[in-house]
Design an enzyme around this catalytic site. Structure first.
Site, PDB file in Angstrom:
ATOM      1  CG  ASP A 321       1.195 -11.876   0.658  1.00  0.00           C
ATOM      2  OD1 ASP A 321       1.138 -10.812   1.277  1.00  0.00           O
ATOM      3  OD2 ASP A 321       2.048 -12.132  -0.236  1.00  0.00           O
ATOM      4  CG  LEU A 322      -2.545 -10.619  -4.237  1.00  0.00           C
ATOM      5  CD1 LEU A 322      -3.034  -9.334  -4.901  1.00  0.00           C
ATOM      6  CD2 LEU A 322      -3.114 -11.838  -4.933  1.00  0.00           C
ATOM      7  CG  ASP A 364       0.098  -8.126  -0.784  1.00  0.00           C
ATOM      8  OD1 ASP A 364       0.365  -7.817   0.407  1.00  0.00           O
ATOM      9  OD2 ASP A 364       0.828  -8.827  -1.481  1.00  0.00           O
TER      10      ASP A 364
END
Length: 462
Positions: A321-322, A364
Site C-alpha cells: 500500500d502506498l 493503491d
C-alpha cells in the site's frame, strides 16, 4: 498459449478443408480407377470366353465330320465330288470353318477346302504350321475319339484349329497309320476380331506373337500343347477414366465449395477466438496499469500446477500500500495519482521474477504472488527489490514526490489457500503502516489481532 489458439483453430480448419478435398478427389480417382480395372477384367473374361468357345466349337464340328462313316469312305474312294459336297461345303458354303484340310496318315495334304479364297491348291498350304497338332494327334488312338485343338497359324494367320482321325465306327480299333486326318480351321480374321470388339466395346484388337512385350488388357492364345503361341491384345474403353473426365468439373466445384467453407469458417473462428482473447484480456487486466486484476488472479489460480504449488506451501504473498497516496490525490488530482499508480506498477513488475505475478487489487493496493520451493527466502529477496525500487521519488510535471510503500508478507503453508494468505499479508501490511516501518513486515498472530482496528481511509484513483 491463449494467443496461439486462434492460429491453431485457423490451422486445424484449413487442414480440415485440405483433407476433405483430398479425400473427395482421392475417392473419385480410386473409384474411377476401380471401374477401369473391373472393365478391363470383365473384357478379358469375355474375350477369353469367346476364344475358348470358338476353339470348342471348331473341335466339336471337326469331330462330327471326322467320325462320320461316309467321310472315311469318300476319302478312301478319292471321290472329289462327294468330298466337296459332304465335307468341303462346311468351309466353302457355310461359316462352320474357314478351311477344311484332309491329310494322309503320314501328313501329306490330300484335299484343301478354302472358304476365304486364299488357298487355291494343296501345294499352297503350309503343313509345317500344323505340325504341333499332328504330333499331339499321333499320341492318341482312334478308339479314344479324341480331337486335338488349340490356337495355331495357317499360312500366317492365327485361328482355332482342331485335328482328328477320320474314323468310322467299324474301324475304331484300327491303327493310326491306316487312317486319314481331318483339320478344321476357323481363323481370327478381321471380321472375327470386329465381332469380339462389338461384344466388349474395346478397340484396336490385334494378335501378336507370344514373345512380344506383355500388354494389358490381353488374353493368351494357347496352342495344342497348352503353351501360349500368341496373345490377343486390345485397348479397353476406360469407362472409369471417361466418367472421371465428365464429372471432374462438378467434383472440383464441390471441392472448391467445401474448401471455401472451411476457409471461411477458419477465418470466422479465428476472428471470434481473437475477440474472445481480447475480451478475456480486458476482463482479467487492470485497465490503468496493465497488471492482473482480481479476475485475472482467479484465472491464474484455476491452473492445476498453480493450485498444486499453493497446496504444497510453495508460495508467498506480498501486500503493498502506498503511504501518502491520498494526500497526493487531494493536492494534485487524480491524473497525478494515476501516474503514481502506473509508475508503481512498473516498479513492481521490475522487482518480481518472470514466473511470479503482480496484481492490482484496487486503489493503491497491490499484491505480488511469489512461487518458490523456499518461499520465505524468495519473498525476502523480492521485497528487498520492491523497497529499493519504490523508495525512489516519483517524478511528476514540475515536482517529485516519494510515496513510500507499506509492505506485508505472508508465507504459504501446506493446506493454506491463497485467499487466507492474502488476508494475512494484508494484516501484516497494516501492521507495518501503523509502525511506520521502512521494511517489510512478515505476518504474525499479533498482526491478525491488530488488523481488527479501523483501517486508514483510502482513496481510489482509478
Amino acid at each position: 498459449m491463449a494467443g496461439n489458439k486462434p492460429k491453431l483453430i485457423f490451422g486445424y480448419l484449413f487442414l480440415l478443408g485440405i483433407v476433405a478435398v483430398g479425400m473427395i478427389l482421392g475417392s473419385v480417382f480410386w473409384l474411377t480407377g476401380r471401374i477401369d480395372r473391373l472393365e478391363k477384367e470383365s473384357s478379358e473374361s469375355i474375350v477369353e470366353l469367346l476364344v475358348t468357345e470358338k476353339v470348342a466349337h471348331v473341335e466339336a464340328s471337326t469331330s462330327d465330320y471326322a467320325y462320320w462313316d461316309l467321310a472315311y469312305e469318300l476319302v478312301q474312294a478319292n471321290d472329289a465330288a462327294g468330298l466337296h459336297e459332304n465335307l468341303g461345303a462346311g468351309a466353302t458354303e457355310s461359316d462352320l470353318f474357314d478351311h477344311i484340310i484332309i491329310l494322309s496318315a503320314d501328313g501329306q495334304v490330300l484335299h484343301v477346302y478354302d472358304g476365304t479364297g486364299t488357298i487355291e491348291s494343296a501345294e499352297q498350304f503350309d503343313v509345317k504350321s500344323i505340325q504341333p497338332f499332328l504330333s499331339r494327334l499321333r499320341e492318341t488312338r482312334p478308339k479314344d475319339y479324341v480331337s486335338i485343338s488349340g490356337i495355331g497359324q495357317v499360312n500366317g494367320t492365327y485361328g482355332a484349329i482342331a485335328a482328328s482321325w477320320i474314323t468310322p465306327d467299324y474301324l475304331v480299333k484300327a491303327e493310326p497309320a491306316s487312317l486319314p486326318i481331318m483339320l478344321g480351321v476357323k481363323l481370327f480374321g478381321g471380321d472375327a476380331l470386329d465381332a469380339i470388339a462389338k461384344m466388349t466395346h474395346g478397340t484396336g484388337y490385334a494378335i501378336t506373337p507370344a514373345s512380344s512385350p506383355l500388354k494389358e488388357p490381353s488374353v493368351d492364345l494357347v496352342g495344342p500343347d497348352g503353351v501360349p503361341v500368341a496373345q490377343l491384345v486390345w485397348t479397353h474403353k476406360h469407362v472409369g477414366t471417361v466418367l472421371r473426365t465428365e464429372i471432374m468439373p462438378g467434383i472440383l466445384l464441390v471441392c472448391l465449395g467445401i474448401f471455401g467453407i472451411c476457409v471461411f469458417a477458419a477465418r470466422y473462428f479465428h476472428q471470434q477466438s481473437k475477440a474472445l482473447d481480447r475480451a478475456m484480456t480486458v476482463a482479467t487486466t487492470d485497465k490503468l496499469t496493465g497488471l492482473l486484476n482480481r479476475s485475472g488472479l482467479d484465472e491464474v489460480l484455476r491452473k492445476p500446477a498453480v493450485k498444486a504449488r499453493i497446496d504444497a506451501g510453495h508460495v508467498a504473498v506480498l501486500y503493498l500500500d502506498l503511504n501518502d497516496f491520498k494526500a497526493l490525490n487531494d493536492e494534485h488530482g487524480h491524473r497525478q495519482g494515476d501516474h503514481a499508480l502506473k509508475t508503481t506498477a512498473e516498479r513492481l513488475k521490475a522487482s518480481v521474477r518472470p514466473h511470479d505475478h503482480v496484481v492490482r487489487l484496487g486503489g493503491d493496493e497491490f499484491i505480488c504472488v511469489v512461487f518458490d520451493q523456499t518461499p520465505e527466502a524468495a519473498a525476502k529477496s523480492v521485497s528487498d527489490r520492491v523497497l529499493i525500487n519504490c523508495n525512489t521519488p516519483i517524478a511528476f510535471i514540475g515536482f517529485e514526490r516519494l510515496l513510500s510503500p507499506a509492505l506485508g508478507i505472508a508465507v504459504g503453508e501446506r493446506g493454506v489457500d491463497l485467499e487466507t494468505l492474502v488476508g494475512r499479508a494484508d494484516a501484516a501490511m497494516y501492521s507495518a503502516k501503523r509502525k511506520k516501518l521502512r521494511t517489510a513486515e512478515f505476518y504474525s498472530v499479533e498482526d491478525a489481532h491488530g488488523s481488527q482496528a479501523t483501517k486508514p481511509e483510502e482513496t481510489i484513483a482509478a
